[in-house]
Write a protein that holds these residues in place. Structure first.
Motif, PDB file in Angstrom:
ATOM      1  N   THR A  90      98.495 140.289  34.109  1.00 19.20           N
ATOM      2  CA  THR A  90      97.844 139.395  33.161  1.00 19.20           C
ATOM      3  C   THR A  90      97.125 140.233  32.101  1.00 19.20           C
ATOM      4  O   THR A  90      97.169 141.465  32.151  1.00 19.20           O
TER       5      THR A  90
ATOM      6  N   TYR B  66     101.602 136.539  33.320  1.00 19.66           N
ATOM      7  CA  TYR B  66     100.936 135.292  32.920  1.00 19.66           C
ATOM      8  C   TYR B  66      99.668 135.599  32.160  1.00 19.66           C
ATOM      9  O   TYR B  66      98.908 136.448  32.602  1.00 19.66           O
ATOM     10  N   PRO B  67      99.375 134.873  31.048  1.00 16.74           N
ATOM     11  CA  PRO B  67     100.264 133.903  30.419  1.00 16.74           C
ATOM     12  C   PRO B  67     101.521 134.590  29.882  1.00 16.74           C
ATOM     13  O   PRO B  67     101.537 135.819  29.712  1.00 16.74           O
TER      14      PRO B  67
ATOM     15  N   TYR C 171     102.088 126.733  29.947  1.00 15.47           N
ATOM     16  CA  TYR C 171     101.112 127.816  30.095  1.00 15.47           C
ATOM     17  C   TYR C 171     100.739 128.052  31.559  1.00 15.47           C
ATOM     18  O   TYR C 171     100.624 127.091  32.331  1.00 15.47           O
TER      19      TYR C 171
ATOM     20  N   LEU D  93      93.236 129.002  29.523  1.00 16.72           N
ATOM     21  CA  LEU D  93      93.364 128.933  28.062  1.00 16.72           C
ATOM     22  C   LEU D  93      92.052 128.382  27.509  1.00 16.72           C
ATOM     23  O   LEU D  93      91.489 127.447  28.079  1.00 16.72           O
TER      24      LEU D  93
ATOM     25  N   PRO E  63      94.276 133.040  24.706  1.00 16.79           N
ATOM     26  CA  PRO E  63      95.159 132.932  25.871  1.00 16.79           C
ATOM     27  C   PRO E  63      94.625 133.745  27.041  1.00 16.79           C
ATOM     28  O   PRO E  63      95.278 134.654  27.552  1.00 16.79           O
TER      29      PRO E  63
ATOM     30  N   HIS F  15      91.561 131.460  36.908  1.00 18.95           N
ATOM     31  CA  HIS F  15      92.658 132.207  36.265  1.00 18.95           C
ATOM     32  C   HIS F  15      93.477 132.927  37.329  1.00 18.95           C
ATOM     33  O   HIS F  15      94.712 132.887  37.316  1.00 18.95           O
TER      34      HIS F  15
END
Lengths: 381, 381
Positions: free
Chosen positions: A68, A89-90, A254, A258, A276, A297
Motif C-alpha cells: 500500500t 491497494y489502492p 476502491y 479514501l 487515496p 485501512h
C-alpha cells in the motif's frame, strides 16, 4: 500478514502502530533522500535507488503479502509492476488518477459529483480564455501535479495578480522538464462557508464503512485543526458527503481508505480534492472512533471485515502540532497530555511548519473543545 | 520519556505499543532464559546475568527515566537498587509485599478489607490446626510464592485429600532451598457466586482513576474470558469494589495500575488477590475504554494526567486465545477479526495453554456477546 508500505512518514508510522497489535509485520520503501525516523524500529526500511527493478524492491521488502502507499506522489510505473507480485491497494490506476488534478477532477466529474467550475491549460496556452469560460475572477490556479499543503497554488483576484502569475509561469517552464510544472488547472474561487472532509473505506468484496464528517481549519494551506462532527452540518449535507464517498469507493472499485475534502457553500457540497490513503483529517479516529482509519485501512487491504466507525459521544477535536520557528529540538510535548487529551508524536526532527505530531481531544461539547484549542494555540508557539 | 520494563512478555509488548504513539521509548530486561519474541522490535532487550550490578543493568537499559515491571515475580533487591538511579513504579516494597501471599493478605487485612478466613503455616508445621482455626474443610492451600494461573494450589475437601497434600509437601520440602516451597497459606474455600476484578491507576500526586468492574471466567486457573460491566452487579458491590481499589491505591501510595481480583458471595466482596501491574482482566480497555490500562499505567509512572476510563456503550468482552494441543505454529488467527472484534496478538510460539493473544469484542448486549464467545469456543480449538 506482511504489509509493504511505500513511504516512511507519519502515516506509515501510524499504519504500522495500528497493525502491530494484530500481528501484522511491516516493511517500508524510502525514496533516496527521504527521512525515515517516523518508522524507525517498526520494520525494515528499503532505500530505493534507480537501479532496483520492481522484483528487487519486492524481494528487498521481504516479499510482502500486500503493498500500500502512504501518499499519492509515488512512482506509479513501479506500483504497476509490483502488482505482478502481490496485491497493491489502492489500485495503481486510482493513485495515478488522483496524483494529477486534471485526471482527479475528470474522475469526480464523470461520476456526476459536483466540483467548482474548472478548466485545464498547459505550458504556453493562454489562461485568460480559460478564466473567462469559468466566469472570470476570482480564480485559483493550481499545478496539476506536485501540489500539497498549499504549494504551487495561486489565488488570482485581478489582472495584476494574473500578470504576476504569468511571469512566474515563464520561470517554471524554463526549469528542466523533470522538475518543471507544465500543466495547471484554473478553478473558480468558491466563496465557501467551510471545508469538511469525509473518510470511508472499502474492502475488495464491496463492503463500505464511512466516518462522521468533520470540519477542517487551515492556515496557509496546512491543516491546523478539525472538529468532529462538523458543527451544525445539515442532514442534507451529511448525506451528500456520504453519497459522494460511497459512490467514489464503489464506482472505482476502491480498496482501502479514501479521503474526500469538500467545500460547503450554502446547500451545495463541492469536492475539493481526494486522497487515496489515510488522511490528516482522519487522525481523530485514533481516539474518537471505535476503529481508527489506520486499522480500517489495514483491514480493507488484508481482506478482513471492517471495524465499526462509530464515534465517541461528545465532540472530538484534532490539533496538529506544527514545528515552530524557534524550536530546534524534537522534545516530546507531553505536557499537553491531559484527562481527555491523547498525544500522537511522530519522532521527527523539528522544522518550522512541519507536522511533528497531533493531539486528539475528547470534549463534552464544542465550547469546551474551543477552549482547549485556544489554550493549545497560546502554549504551542 | 525512556521507560525500562522488567520482563519481556505480552504485557511489556502492550505497554510499549501504547507508549510508542506518545513518543515514549522502551527497553526491556530479560531473565537468562526468558523468551523475548513479544517485545521483538519494540526496543533494546538486555539479557540479565548474575554478574551484572544494578548500575550495569541501568546503563545497559539506556539509563531510563522511569522503570516499571510487567510481573510481580521480579528480583526485588535489584528493583530496590535500581531506585537509586531513577524512579521505580510501582514501588519495590509494594511489589515485594504482593509477591508473597502471606504479606499480600496481611496488607489487605490491615486496611480492613475483607478476605476469606486464612492462616499461614511453614515447613513442617501441622496444617490440621490451621484448618480447624478457619472452620474446617473445604479449604484451599496455596504456596505463598511462585503461584500463578493455578500453579501450586491444592483444593482440600476432606482428610484423604489432606493426606495426599502432606505427601506432596514432603517431596517439595526435599527440593533444594532455592527451588522448594516452604510456606503456605490455607484459606477457607469460598462458595462464591462469581469472580470480578477491578482495575485502577494512581499518579504520584494522588490522582486516581478506576475502570468498570468486569466478571472473569476461568478454566483450570487460567482466565478464559471477561465480561464488562460485570452482569447485574449490584450498586452495592460496584461501590465496594471501587472502595477497595481506591483505598489500596491511596493507603499504599501506589503509582501505576493495580488490579484486584475479588470473589462475590451474596452481598460480600472478598479480595482474592492483587496484581501490582497491568492485568489480563483489563485487556478489554484497549478497545472498550477511552484510555487503555496500558496508556494509563504509562501516564501514571510518567507523572502525566490520567486519561478517562469511560467504557464504550454496550457490553465489552475479552476472550483469551490460548495455545491449543494440536497447533504447532504461530499462525495469526486473523479470521476472527470481525466488525466489532479487535485482535491483539503477542507474536509467541504456540504451546498448549499459553496465552497467545486475545480478542476484544464490542457488543450490544450480553446475549450477543455470549453468542460470540460460543462461536469462538467452537472455532478456536
Amino acid at each position: 500478514m506482511k504489509v509493504g508500505i511505500l513511504g516512511c512518514g507519519q502515516l506509515s508510522r501510524m499504519l504500522a502502530l495500528a497493525g502491530w497489535p494484530m500481528g501484522f509485520r511491516f516493511s517500508f520503501l524510502a525514496d533516496p533522500d527521504e527521512p525515515v525516523r517516523c518508522v524507525e524500529g517498526l520494520g525494515p526500511v528499503v532505500r530505493q535507488d534507480g537501479l532496483m527493478t520492481a522484483r528487487d524492491v519486492y524481494v528487498a521488502m521481504g516479499s510482502p503479502d500486500v503493498i500500500t502507499v502512504e501518499r499519492e506522489s509515488v512512482c506509479v510505473p513501479l506500483l504497476r509492476q509490483l502488482k505482478t507480485f502481490c496485491p497493491v491497494y489502492p489500485d495503481p490506476e486510482i493513485v495515478w488518477a488522483i496524483q494529477n488534478r486534471h485526471r482527479e477532477k475528470t474522475l469526480v466529474a464523470d461520476l456526476g459529483i459536483p466540483l467548482s467550475p474548472w478548466e485545464v491549460f498547459r505550458e504556453h496556452e493562454p489562461v485568460q480564455e480559460a478564466i473567462a469560460r469559468i466566469g472570470g475572477f476570482p480564480v485559483v490556479i493550481k499545478s496539476t501535479e506536485d501540489g500539497y499543503d498549499g504549494h504551487n497554488q495561486w489565488v488570482i483576484d485581478n489582472s495584476e495578480q494574473l500578470e504576476a502569475f504569468e511571469k512566474e509561469r515563464e520561470t517554471l517552464l524554463q526549469k528542466p522538464a523533470s522538475k518543471g510544472i507544465h500543466e495547471w488547472i484554473v478553478e473558480k474561487k468558491i466563496v465557501f462557508d467551510r471545508e469538511i472532509s469525509v473518510i470511508g473505506a472499502r474492502t475488495s468484496n464491496g463492503n463500505i464503512v464511512m466516518y462522521t464528517s468533520g470540519e477542517n481549519h487551515h492556515n496557509k494551506g496546512i491543516l491546523v485543526h478539525s472538529v468532529i462532527p462538523a458543527p451544525d452540518l445539515s442532514e442534507l449535507l451529511h448525506n451528500k458527503a456520504r453519497d459522494y464517498i460511497s459512490r467514489l469507493l464503489q464506482e472505482t472499485g476502491y480498496v482501502g481508505v479514501l479521503a474526500v475534502e469538500c467545500f460547503v457553500a450554502g446547500n451545495e457540497l463541492l469536492v475539493n480534492e481526494l486522497a487515496p490513503r489515510v488522511h490528516n483529517s482522519g487522525h481523530w479516529t485514533m481516539d474518537g472512533a471505535a476503529t481508527s482509519q489506520f486499522e480500517n485501512h489495514l483491514r480493507a487491504i488484508a481482506s478482513l471485515p471492517l471495524g465499526s466507525t462509530a464515534h465517541q459521544g461528545g465532540v472530538v477535536g484534532m490539533y496538529n502540532l506544527l514545528g515552530q520557528k524557534h524550536s530546534d529540538d524534537s522534545r516530546v510535548p507531553d505536557q499537553f497530555i491531559a484527562q481527555g487529551t491523547y498525544l500522537h508524536w511522530y519522532n521527527k526532527i523539528s522544522r518550522p511548519g512541519r507536522k511533528l505530531g497531533h493531539l486528539n481531544i475528547l470534549a463534552e461539547n464544542e465550547e469546551e473543545l474551543g477552549g482547549s484549542f485556544e489554550s493549545l494555540k497560546s502554549q504551542w508557539t
